[in-house]
Design an enzyme around this catalytic site. Structure first.
Site, PDB file in Angstrom:
ATOM      1  N   GLY A  45      10.846   3.306  -7.089  1.00 28.17           N
ATOM      2  CA  GLY A  45       9.473   3.804  -7.019  1.00 28.17           C
ATOM      3  C   GLY A  45       9.167   4.174  -5.586  1.00 28.17           C
ATOM      4  N   GLN A  50       3.585   5.212   1.625  1.00 30.32           N
ATOM      5  CA  GLN A  50       4.812   4.824   2.334  1.00 30.32           C
ATOM      6  C   GLN A  50       5.409   5.969   3.146  1.00 30.32           C
ATOM      7  OE1 GLN A  50       6.421   3.029  -1.546  1.00 30.32           O
ATOM      8  NE2 GLN A  50       7.434   1.810   0.027  1.00 30.32           N
ATOM      9  N   CYS A  91      11.086  -3.763  -1.324  1.00 30.05           N
ATOM     10  CA  CYS A  91      10.180  -2.690  -0.915  1.00 30.05           C
ATOM     11  C   CYS A  91      10.908  -1.801   0.101  1.00 30.05           C
ATOM     12  CB  CYS A  91       8.917  -3.279  -0.279  1.00 30.05           C
ATOM     13  SG  CYS A  91       7.701  -2.016   0.161  1.00 30.05           S
ATOM     14  N   LEU A  92      10.827  -0.503  -0.118  1.00 30.06           N
ATOM     15  CA  LEU A  92      11.517   0.420   0.798  1.00 30.06           C
ATOM     16  C   LEU A  92      10.896   0.376   2.196  1.00 30.06           C
ATOM     17  CD1 LEU A  92      12.006   3.429  -1.629  1.00 30.06           C
ATOM     18  CD2 LEU A  92      13.667   1.677  -0.974  1.00 30.06           C
ATOM     19  N   HIS A 133       3.397  -2.793  -8.263  1.00 25.84           N
ATOM     20  CA  HIS A 133       3.821  -2.772  -6.859  1.00 25.84           C
ATOM     21  C   HIS A 133       3.371  -1.468  -6.180  1.00 25.84           C
ATOM     22  CE1 HIS A 133       6.966  -3.503  -3.617  1.00 25.84           C
ATOM     23  NE2 HIS A 133       6.720  -2.218  -3.479  1.00 25.84           N
ATOM     24  N   GLU A 134       3.543  -0.337  -6.893  1.00 32.59           N
ATOM     25  CA  GLU A 134       3.197   0.963  -6.286  1.00 32.59           C
ATOM     26  C   GLU A 134       1.686   1.127  -6.121  1.00 32.59           C
ATOM     27  OE1 GLU A 134       7.189   1.506  -6.218  1.00 32.59           O
ATOM     28  OE2 GLU A 134       5.565   2.356  -5.027  1.00 32.59           O
ATOM     29  N   HIS A 137       0.420  -0.389  -3.092  1.00 32.50           N
ATOM     30  CA  HIS A 137       0.628   0.436  -1.894  1.00 32.50           C
ATOM     31  C   HIS A 137      -0.555   1.388  -1.682  1.00 32.50           C
ATOM     32  CE1 HIS A 137       4.538  -0.538  -0.247  1.00 32.50           C
ATOM     33  NE2 HIS A 137       5.157  -0.379  -1.403  1.00 32.50           N
TER      34      HIS A 137
HETATM   35  O1  K1U Z   1       8.847   0.118  -1.970  1.00 29.19           O
HETATM   36  C1  K1U Z   1       8.758   0.604  -3.111  1.00 29.19           C
HETATM   37  O2  K1U Z   1       7.655   0.871  -3.618  1.00 29.19           O
HETATM   38  C2  K1U Z   1      10.016   0.785  -3.930  1.00 29.19           C
HETATM   39  C3  K1U Z   1      10.466  -0.528  -4.539  1.00 29.19           C
HETATM   40  C4  K1U Z   1       9.890  -0.625  -5.944  1.00 29.19           C
HETATM   41  C5  K1U Z   1      10.073  -1.978  -6.577  1.00 29.19           C
HETATM   42  C6  K1U Z   1      11.317  -2.556  -6.757  1.00 29.19           C
HETATM   43  C7  K1U Z   1      11.435  -3.793  -7.391  1.00 29.19           C
HETATM   44  C8  K1U Z   1      10.313  -4.448  -7.829  1.00 29.19           C
HETATM   45  C9  K1U Z   1       9.079  -3.877  -7.642  1.00 29.19           C
HETATM   46  C10 K1U Z   1       8.964  -2.645  -7.025  1.00 29.19           C
HETATM   47  C11 K1U Z   1      11.968  -0.503  -4.618  1.00 29.19           C
HETATM   48  O3  K1U Z   1      12.572   0.338  -5.227  1.00 29.19           O
HETATM   49  S1  K1U Z   1      12.788  -1.775  -3.795  1.00 29.19           S
HETATM   50  C12 K1U Z   1      14.488  -1.408  -3.798  1.00 29.19           C
HETATM   51  C13 K1U Z   1      15.144  -1.386  -5.154  1.00 29.19           C
HETATM   52  O4  K1U Z   1      15.758  -0.422  -5.446  1.00 29.19           O
HETATM   53  C14 K1U Z   1      15.044  -2.465  -6.161  1.00 29.19           C
HETATM   54  C15 K1U Z   1      14.714  -3.752  -5.838  1.00 29.19           C
HETATM   55  C16 K1U Z   1      14.625  -4.733  -6.823  1.00 29.19           C
HETATM   56  C17 K1U Z   1      14.853  -4.413  -8.149  1.00 29.19           C
HETATM   57  C18 K1U Z   1      15.184  -3.108  -8.480  1.00 29.19           C
HETATM   58  C19 K1U Z   1      15.280  -2.144  -7.492  1.00 29.19           C
HETATM   59 ZN    ZN Z   2       7.015  -1.080  -1.803  1.00 28.41          ZN
END
Ligand code: K1U
Ligand code: ZN
Length: 169
Positions: A45, A50, A91-92, A133-134, A137
């Site tokens: 996401g 961001q 989170c990225l 989560h998004e 943000h």
């Molecule tokens: O920073 C962001 O919004 C992206 C975030 C979204 C997210 C991942 C996991 C749980 C809630 C929200 C990411 O993509 S983090 C990196 C990732 O690829 C990932 C991390 C954990 C599970 C699955 C993917």
């Molecule tokens: Zn995030």
């Protein structure tokens, strides 16, 4: 284009995004850049906040094949399940940090898509977690704010140190 992703604790991550007035070519171009940036960063996401664009735009792709992009313009959660679960989140904007956050297991989201059509999405599983989560943000909230002050300060210190070494490199 691949856009630079703001890194915690950048103050711009705490700006509140404004609603999108019209889904026009400018917005569609932002969507394309956000999707390219999300896939490049291996995220599931990405919120416009961001990438320092403070408008209510989110892109998501929770598919295994990384080929099912979702676009949420002016998203709002209209229903949360009472049932909640603690899940590991990343989170990225907080690279390398994963920790447990409690979220509703299901949510209903109303959002406009890239054609300007309004829809309601019933999300569960990882999609429900990602949507919550998004949308945080877009309100200037980063998931580390759900953690203890002690953990949050350790993360801040760690990331600031990382930034210093990167700048020197
Ligand atoms: O920073 C962001 O919004 C992206 C975030 C979204 C997210 C991942 C996991 C749980 C809630 C929200 C990411 O993509 S983090 C990196 C990732 O690829 C990932 C991390 C954990 C599970 C699955 C993917
Ligand atoms: Zn995030």
């Amino acid at each position: 284009a691949i856009l630079p992703i703001l890194c915690y604790p950048d103050p711009r991550l705490h700006k509140v995004a404004k609603p999108v007035e019209a889904v026009d070519d400018r917005v569609r171009s932002i969507l394309d850049d956000m999707l390219a940036t999300m896939y490049d960063a291996n995220g599931i996401g990405l919120a416009a906040t961001q990438v320092d664009i403070h408008e209510r735009i989110v892109v998501i792709d929770v598919s295994e094949e990384r080929d099912q992009p979702m676009v949420l313009i002016n998203p709002e959660i209209i229903w949360y399940s009472d049932e909640k679960v603690v899940g590991d989140e990343g989170c990225l904007s907080v690279p390398g940090i994963y920790d447990g956050v409690e979220r509703s297991t299901q949510v209903h989201v109303r959002a406009t898509d890239r054609d300007g059509q309004s829809r309601v999405i019933e999300a569960d599983g990882l999609l429900a977690v990602c949507v919550q989560h998004e949308l945080d943000h877009l309100l200037g909230k980063v998931f580390v704010e759900y953690l203890s002050p002690l953990k949050r300060n350790r993360i801040k210190t760690k990331l600031l140190k990382q930034k210093k070494t990167e700048e020197r490199a």
